[in-house]
Enzyme design. Structure first.
Site, short mmCIF file in Angstrom:
data_model
loop_
_atom_site.label_atom_id
_atom_site.label_comp_id
_atom_site.label_asym_id
_atom_site.label_seq_id
_atom_site.Cartn_x
_atom_site.Cartn_y
_atom_site.Cartn_z
N ASP A 21 -0.02 -7.55 1.39
CA ASP A 21 0.55 -6.36 1.47
C ASP A 21 1.93 -6.11 1.69
O ASP A 21 2.61 -5.49 2.34
CB ASP A 21 -0.19 -5.57 2.69
CG ASP A 21 0.06 -4.02 2.92
OD1 ASP A 21 0.29 -3.66 1.67
OD2 ASP A 21 0.12 -3.34 3.71
N HIS A 38 0.86 -1.36 0.14
CA HIS A 38 0.12 0.04 -0.06
C HIS A 38 0.65 1.32 -0.12
O HIS A 38 0.22 2.28 -0.29
CB HIS A 38 -0.86 0.04 1.12
CG HIS A 38 -0.19 0.50 2.39
ND1 HIS A 38 0.02 -0.78 3.54
CD2 HIS A 38 0.00 1.21 3.15
CE1 HIS A 38 0.47 -0.27 4.40
NE2 HIS A 38 0.33 1.13 4.48
N LEU A 57 -8.19 -24.75 0.61
CA LEU A 57 -8.80 -25.87 1.12
C LEU A 57 -10.21 -26.26 0.41
O LEU A 57 -10.49 -27.44 0.04
CB LEU A 57 -9.16 -25.93 2.73
CG LEU A 57 -9.83 -26.88 3.40
CD1 LEU A 57 -8.79 -28.37 3.57
CD2 LEU A 57 -9.94 -26.37 5.05
N GLY A 58 -11.04 -25.19 0.27
CA GLY A 58 -12.20 -25.48 -0.42
C GLY A 58 -13.12 -25.62 0.55
O GLY A 58 -14.42 -26.46 0.16
N VAL A 59 -13.26 -24.84 1.52
CA VAL A 59 -14.54 -24.62 2.36
C VAL A 59 -15.01 -23.28 2.64
O VAL A 59 -13.95 -22.46 2.51
CB VAL A 59 -14.40 -25.53 3.92
CG1 VAL A 59 -13.99 -26.93 3.65
CG2 VAL A 59 -13.05 -24.69 4.56
N GLY A 116 3.66 6.61 7.80
CA GLY A 116 4.92 6.85 7.07
C GLY A 116 5.82 5.56 7.91
O GLY A 116 6.73 5.40 7.21
N ASN A 117 5.30 4.96 8.90
CA ASN A 117 6.28 3.62 9.33
C ASN A 117 5.87 2.48 8.56
O ASN A 117 6.66 1.45 8.55
CB ASN A 117 5.80 3.53 10.93
CG ASN A 117 6.59 3.91 11.71
OD1 ASN A 117 6.01 5.13 12.49
ND2 ASN A 117 7.80 3.82 11.91
N SER A 118 4.81 2.45 7.68
CA SER A 118 4.50 1.46 6.91
C SER A 118 5.71 0.86 6.04
O SER A 118 6.68 1.56 5.31
CB SER A 118 3.34 1.93 5.77
OG SER A 118 2.10 1.63 6.62
#
Length: 486
Positions: A147, A117, A278-280, A221-223
């Site tokens: 992310d 982001h 997994l499909g659930v 800004g820490n991202s």
């Protein structure tokens, strides 16, 4: 009522001055607080300030509603805002913005890790090192679901790099340290403790991440900056805060470095990140289920639906089953399951313990590959060696789509080429982005680089080229007019 919300903390071009007060905890006189100076001196040179410039809406990571705009959760309205602007409003494509964040060098040859982001939709990304050098960075690949973004700078092979730790060994109460650029203040150091591990935030866009929760002061800004343990090893990537103001209120979240580096390796080798499926469809084991099924507690995940022909269906999992553990990892809550499945290599077979009619049983389930994030198709283009074709007049270059990616995107055989790079103002001002799929040029279908070259050959100044562009599930015609006098 004022509700706290999760906010990603990339800082746009806005300078805000804030202070955070704190009370030092009382500790026994025999205990000594850690000295972080050695960690900072060793690792600060490998931390970078990230600046991403883009043309478009005011915040690529988190768009806000404006008066008179359609709801932001309307996909078609979002496409029209990006491509055409809205009546009585300045065109978003004509607005220039800057996003500020942090990152850290993970290899001496210039690979840098940050948040997706921070650089989302960027036309240009630069990084500034501690010695004040500013370098242009190439976005090697991104994964919006985790992310994570992988950048690369060309500055020789002796850049400072961090040491990587093992986030799986973290425990609540351990000291941790962050270095980053909150509000644009480079190389700010903050410290705290791990508040919790394996924290699933229940977010629709990041269900596969079990975050590290800390009380380290993190702000916009820490991202993308690193989270260190007391050994000076990176254990997490700072990503989000829990706040009703947009600023730090005492709870911060970091992506475990093990998850981040798994994404990095896949972006390097194949240009995209694959996750297990997994499909659930599941839900928490709530009070009604506990009473109806006569359970002792609410641990596990209740299966409400099973995808036909999935690994779960073939193994015999049924609606009404309670999944108690996955690959020998007990599930305390339903949200524990997606991160475990996501980190499973497609093609693997894992044991899944279920409870059915009061009896436990273990089934062997073959894990398939989850549908690839359609917003991350630019990663395929960035990591592929397939041939590219560019049109200088249109300001873009395209790349062929392999059959696997075409299937993942729901395209027909021989349909479409992907935009690999935005190279000029014509495409940028029209709102086109790397990762968009072009299926027609002037009502002529294109499905390869050669067909795109033929359809755009001889584009003249002053002419308009009509593209049929697909982004996600939506397709729109976009006209690119080549300026006169080229």
């Amino acid at each position: 009522m004022n509700h706290s919300i999760l906010r990603r903390v990339a800082c746009c071009a806005l300078l805000v001055v804030a202070s955070t007060g704190g009370v030092q905890a009382q500790t026994p006189t025999s205990a000594t607080l850690p000295d972080f100076t050695g960690i900072v001196q060793k690792n600060a040179p490998a931390v970078v300030h990230v600046e991403a410039k883009y043309t478009g809406e005011s915040s690529p990571g988190s768009r806000r509603m404006m008066p008179g705009q359609p709801p932001s959760n309307d996909p078609q309205a979002e496409i029209f805002r990006r491509f055409f602007g809205m009546p009585m409003m300045p065109s978003p494509q004509q607005q220039k913005h800057t996003s500020l964040g942090s990152g850290f060098i993970i290899s001496h040859d210039g690979y840098i890790l940050t948040n997706n982001h921070v650089v989302d939709h960027a036309d240009q990304v630069t990084v500034r090192l501690q010695d004040r050098r500013t370098l242009t960075a190439k976005v090697v690949g991104t994964d919006p679901t985790y992310d994570i973004a992988l950048l690369k700078v060309d500055a020789g092979s002796d850049l400072p790099a961090v040491d990587l730790g093992d986030s799986r060994n973290l425990k609540p109460g351990q000291w941790v340290l962050a270095i980053g650029s909150p509000f644009g203040f480079d190389y700010t150091v903050t410290q705290g403790i791990v508040s919790a591990v394996g924290r699933n935030l229940g977010q629709r866009d990041q269900p596969y991440t079990s975050f590290i929760q800390t009380d380290v002061p993190i702000n916009r800004g820490n991202s993308g900056g690193p989270l260190f343990d007391l050994q000076g090893r990176v254990v997490g990537v700072n990503s989000q805060i829990y706040s009703n103001t947009g600023d730090y209120l005492g709870v911060s979240f970091s992506i475990p470095i093990d998850v981040a580096m798994s994404a990095v390796q896949q972006l390097k080798t194949k240009g995209y990140v694959s996750r297990g499926m997994l499909g659930v469809t599941m839900q928490p084991v709530d009070d009604d289920i506990i009473k109806a099924f006569k359970l002792d507690n609410g641990t596990g995940a209740a299966v409400v639906d099973v995808t036909p022909d999935s690994g779960a269906a073939k193994a015999g999992i049924q609606p009404g089953d309670i999944i108690l553990s996955y690959n020998n990892q007990p599930l305390l809550q339903a949200s524990d399951l997606p991160p475990l499945v996501g980190m499973t290599k497609p093609g693997s077979t894992v044991p899944v313990e279920i409870l059915r009619n009061g009896k436990k049983q273990t089934l062997q389930v073959a894990i398939s590959e989850a549908t690839r994030d359609r917003n991350a198709v630019n990663n395929v283009a960035a990591g592929s060696s397939a041939s590219k074709a560019g049109s200088a007049a249109l300001g873009l270059s395209v790349q062929s789509i392999d059959s696997d990616t075409r299937s993942q995107l729901g395209l027909k055989s021989g349909q479409g080429v992907v935009i690999a790079d935005i190279t000029g103002p014509v495409a940028a001002q029209a709102g086109l982005q790397a990762g968009d799929v072009i299926t027609m040029v002037n009502q002529q279908k294109v499905g390869s680089v050669a067909e795109f070259e033929a359809a755009t050959k001889g584009v003249k100044a002053g002419s308009t080229v009509l593209l049929l562009v697909r982004r996600g599930e939506q397709s729109n015609f976009v006209g690119l007019t080549v300026p006169a006098g080229r």
